[in-house]
Design a protein around this motif. Structure first.
Motif, PDB file in Angstrom:
ATOM      1  N   ASP A  78       0.810  -1.220   0.000  1.00 60.57           N
ATOM      2  CA  ASP A  78       0.000   0.000   0.000  1.00 60.57           C
ATOM      3  C   ASP A  78       0.844   1.270   0.000  1.00 60.57           C
ATOM      4  O   ASP A  78       0.480   2.261  -0.642  1.00 60.57           O
ATOM      5  CB  ASP A  78      -0.954   0.017   1.200  1.00 60.57           C
ATOM      6  CG  ASP A  78      -2.089  -0.989   1.043  1.00 60.57           C
ATOM      7  OD1 ASP A  78      -2.378  -1.391  -0.108  1.00 60.57           O
ATOM      8  OD2 ASP A  78      -2.687  -1.363   2.072  1.00 60.57           O
ATOM      9  N   ASP A  79       2.002   1.249   0.690  1.00 61.19           N
ATOM     10  CA  ASP A  79       2.837   2.452   0.703  1.00 61.19           C
ATOM     11  C   ASP A  79       3.444   2.726  -0.676  1.00 61.19           C
ATOM     12  O   ASP A  79       3.632   3.874  -1.062  1.00 61.19           O
ATOM     13  CB  ASP A  79       3.901   2.414   1.802  1.00 61.19           C
ATOM     14  CG  ASP A  79       4.878   1.248   1.693  1.00 61.19           C
ATOM     15  OD1 ASP A  79       4.629   0.299   0.912  1.00 61.19           O
ATOM     16  OD2 ASP A  79       5.903   1.286   2.407  1.00 61.19           O
ATOM     17  N   LEU A  80       3.706   1.676  -1.446  1.00 64.72           N
ATOM     18  CA  LEU A  80       4.213   1.853  -2.805  1.00 64.72           C
ATOM     19  C   LEU A  80       3.110   2.385  -3.714  1.00 64.72           C
ATOM     20  O   LEU A  80       3.339   3.280  -4.527  1.00 64.72           O
ATOM     21  CB  LEU A  80       4.763   0.531  -3.343  1.00 64.72           C
ATOM     22  CG  LEU A  80       5.428   0.602  -4.709  1.00 64.72           C
ATOM     23  CD1 LEU A  80       6.690   1.464  -4.661  1.00 64.72           C
ATOM     24  CD2 LEU A  80       5.766  -0.798  -5.205  1.00 64.72           C
ATOM     25  N   ARG A  81       1.915   1.871  -3.550  1.00 58.33           N
ATOM     26  CA  ARG A  81       0.767   2.344  -4.326  1.00 58.33           C
ATOM     27  C   ARG A  81       0.522   3.834  -4.042  1.00 58.33           C
ATOM     28  O   ARG A  81       0.301   4.625  -4.963  1.00 58.33           O
ATOM     29  CB  ARG A  81      -0.463   1.513  -3.979  1.00 58.33           C
ATOM     30  CG  ARG A  81      -1.608   1.654  -4.939  1.00 58.33           C
ATOM     31  CD  ARG A  81      -2.658   0.585  -4.682  1.00 58.33           C
ATOM     32  NE  ARG A  81      -3.061   0.472  -3.288  1.00 58.33           N
ATOM     33  CZ  ARG A  81      -4.021   1.211  -2.736  1.00 58.33           C
ATOM     34  NH1 ARG A  81      -4.678   2.099  -3.434  1.00 58.33           N
ATOM     35  NH2 ARG A  81      -4.331   1.025  -1.473  1.00 58.33           N
ATOM     36  N   LEU A 124       2.796   5.962  -3.005  1.00 57.61           N
ATOM     37  CA  LEU A 124       3.932   6.665  -3.581  1.00 57.61           C
ATOM     38  C   LEU A 124       3.708   6.909  -5.074  1.00 57.61           C
ATOM     39  O   LEU A 124       3.980   7.999  -5.577  1.00 57.61           O
ATOM     40  CB  LEU A 124       5.222   5.869  -3.359  1.00 57.61           C
ATOM     41  CG  LEU A 124       6.477   6.411  -4.026  1.00 57.61           C
ATOM     42  CD1 LEU A 124       6.830   7.809  -3.498  1.00 57.61           C
ATOM     43  CD2 LEU A 124       7.632   5.439  -3.827  1.00 57.61           C
ATOM     44  N   PHE A 125       3.208   5.912  -5.775  1.00 58.92           N
ATOM     45  CA  PHE A 125       2.934   6.081  -7.202  1.00 58.92           C
ATOM     46  C   PHE A 125       1.916   7.206  -7.416  1.00 58.92           C
ATOM     47  O   PHE A 125       2.073   8.020  -8.321  1.00 58.92           O
ATOM     48  CB  PHE A 125       2.435   4.782  -7.815  1.00 58.92           C
ATOM     49  CG  PHE A 125       3.505   3.744  -8.029  1.00 58.92           C
ATOM     50  CD1 PHE A 125       4.850   4.024  -7.868  1.00 58.92           C
ATOM     51  CD2 PHE A 125       3.159   2.460  -8.408  1.00 58.92           C
ATOM     52  CE1 PHE A 125       5.830   3.067  -8.074  1.00 58.92           C
ATOM     53  CE2 PHE A 125       4.127   1.488  -8.625  1.00 58.92           C
ATOM     54  CZ  PHE A 125       5.462   1.794  -8.461  1.00 58.92           C
ATOM     55  N   ALA A 126       0.887   7.242  -6.603  1.00 61.38           N
ATOM     56  CA  ALA A 126      -0.119   8.312  -6.719  1.00 61.38           C
ATOM     57  C   ALA A 126       0.528   9.673  -6.486  1.00 61.38           C
ATOM     58  O   ALA A 126       0.290  10.628  -7.231  1.00 61.38           O
ATOM     59  CB  ALA A 126      -1.258   8.068  -5.741  1.00 61.38           C
ATOM     60  N   GLU A 127       1.357   9.766  -5.452  1.00 58.42           N
ATOM     61  CA  GLU A 127       2.066  11.019  -5.143  1.00 58.42           C
ATOM     62  C   GLU A 127       2.958  11.449  -6.311  1.00 58.42           C
ATOM     63  O   GLU A 127       3.104  12.634  -6.605  1.00 58.42           O
ATOM     64  CB  GLU A 127       2.916  10.831  -3.886  1.00 58.42           C
ATOM     65  CG  GLU A 127       3.788  11.992  -3.531  1.00 58.42           C
ATOM     66  CD  GLU A 127       4.769  11.656  -2.405  1.00 58.42           C
ATOM     67  OE1 GLU A 127       5.852  12.262  -2.376  1.00 58.42           O
ATOM     68  OE2 GLU A 127       4.448  10.789  -1.566  1.00 58.42           O
ATOM     69  N   ALA A 128       3.550  10.462  -6.993  1.00 58.42           N
ATOM     70  CA  ALA A 128       4.467  10.740  -8.095  1.00 58.42           C
ATOM     71  C   ALA A 128       3.744  11.039  -9.408  1.00 58.42           C
ATOM     72  O   ALA A 128       4.389  11.370 -10.406  1.00 58.42           O
ATOM     73  CB  ALA A 128       5.409   9.547  -8.284  1.00 58.42           C
ATOM     74  N   SER A 187      13.758   8.120  -4.816  1.00 56.14           N
ATOM     75  CA  SER A 187      14.312   8.579  -3.539  1.00 56.14           C
ATOM     76  C   SER A 187      13.474   8.165  -2.327  1.00 56.14           C
ATOM     77  O   SER A 187      13.817   8.512  -1.197  1.00 56.14           O
ATOM     78  CB  SER A 187      14.443  10.107  -3.561  1.00 56.14           C
ATOM     79  OG  SER A 187      13.156  10.694  -3.683  1.00 56.14           O
ATOM     80  N   ALA A 188      12.424   7.401  -2.533  1.00 62.09           N
ATOM     81  CA  ALA A 188      11.494   7.077  -1.447  1.00 62.09           C
ATOM     82  C   ALA A 188      11.813   5.741  -0.763  1.00 62.09           C
ATOM     83  O   ALA A 188      12.156   4.761  -1.422  1.00 62.09           O
ATOM     84  CB  ALA A 188      10.071   7.031  -1.985  1.00 62.09           C
ATOM     85  N   PRO A 189      11.684   5.694   0.566  1.00 61.17           N
ATOM     86  CA  PRO A 189      11.907   4.451   1.308  1.00 61.17           C
ATOM     87  C   PRO A 189      10.992   3.310   0.848  1.00 61.17           C
ATOM     88  O   PRO A 189      11.415   2.150   0.822  1.00 61.17           O
ATOM     89  CB  PRO A 189      11.617   4.829   2.761  1.00 61.17           C
ATOM     90  CG  PRO A 189      11.844   6.308   2.819  1.00 61.17           C
ATOM     91  CD  PRO A 189      11.438   6.835   1.467  1.00 61.17           C
ATOM     92  N   ALA A 190       9.745   3.619   0.475  1.00 58.47           N
ATOM     93  CA  ALA A 190       8.821   2.561   0.014  1.00 58.47           C
ATOM     94  C   ALA A 190       9.366   1.885  -1.240  1.00 58.47           C
ATOM     95  O   ALA A 190       9.263   0.662  -1.399  1.00 58.47           O
ATOM     96  CB  ALA A 190       7.439   3.140  -0.262  1.00 58.47           C
ATOM     97  N   ASN A 191       9.975   2.658  -2.130  1.00 60.60           N
ATOM     98  CA  ASN A 191      10.562   2.080  -3.331  1.00 60.60           C
ATOM     99  C   ASN A 191      11.809   1.265  -2.998  1.00 60.60           C
ATOM    100  O   ASN A 191      12.020   0.190  -3.568  1.00 60.60           O
ATOM    101  CB  ASN A 191      10.903   3.167  -4.354  1.00 60.60           C
ATOM    102  CG  ASN A 191      11.432   2.562  -5.631  1.00 60.60           C
ATOM    103  OD1 ASN A 191      10.777   1.758  -6.283  1.00 60.60           O
ATOM    104  ND2 ASN A 191      12.651   2.955  -5.991  1.00 60.60           N
TER     105      ASN A 191
END
Length: 111
Positions: A26-29, A31-35, A67-71
């Protein structure tokens, strides 16, 4: 913007790769939305994976994601199953592959 990418699965890792993608974290999902990534679809042919990324701006999206920890956590997990990403001429790297033709575009510009 729609970008195509190509990667290759490590030999013998297809089932593990599929299972990890049954539902991404969910944190990656988020992150994708944020990006600005609206959709990311992956097709497989043998060990070859073809990704289509729908996003507002690919370069900006990748700068946010990389640059994100989730990635970092996702890459540590999924990276075990991916031999590498390859550009349009076979060069190693996270590069878009060349778009040669689009029916939609041709229809839009046809006289």
């Amino acid at each position: 913007m729609r970008i195509a990418l190509h990667s290759v699965i490590v030999d013998g890792s297809i089932d593990q790769y599929r299972s990890r993608h049954a539902r991404i974290p969910d944190d990656l999902r988020a992150l994708f939305a944020e990006a600005g990534i609206h959709d990311w679809t992956i097709w497989r042919s043998g060990r070859n994976l073809f990704h289509v990324v729908d996003c507002a701006d690919f370069d900006r999206a990748m700068s946010v994601v990389e640059s994100a920890p989730a990635n970092a956590a996702w890459q540590k997990d999924i990276g075990r199953f991916v031999e590498g990403f390859y550009g349009p001429d076979g060069e190693v790297g996270f590069l878009p592959i060349e778009r040669v033709w689009s029916l939609e575009e041709q229809n839009r510009t046809a006289p």
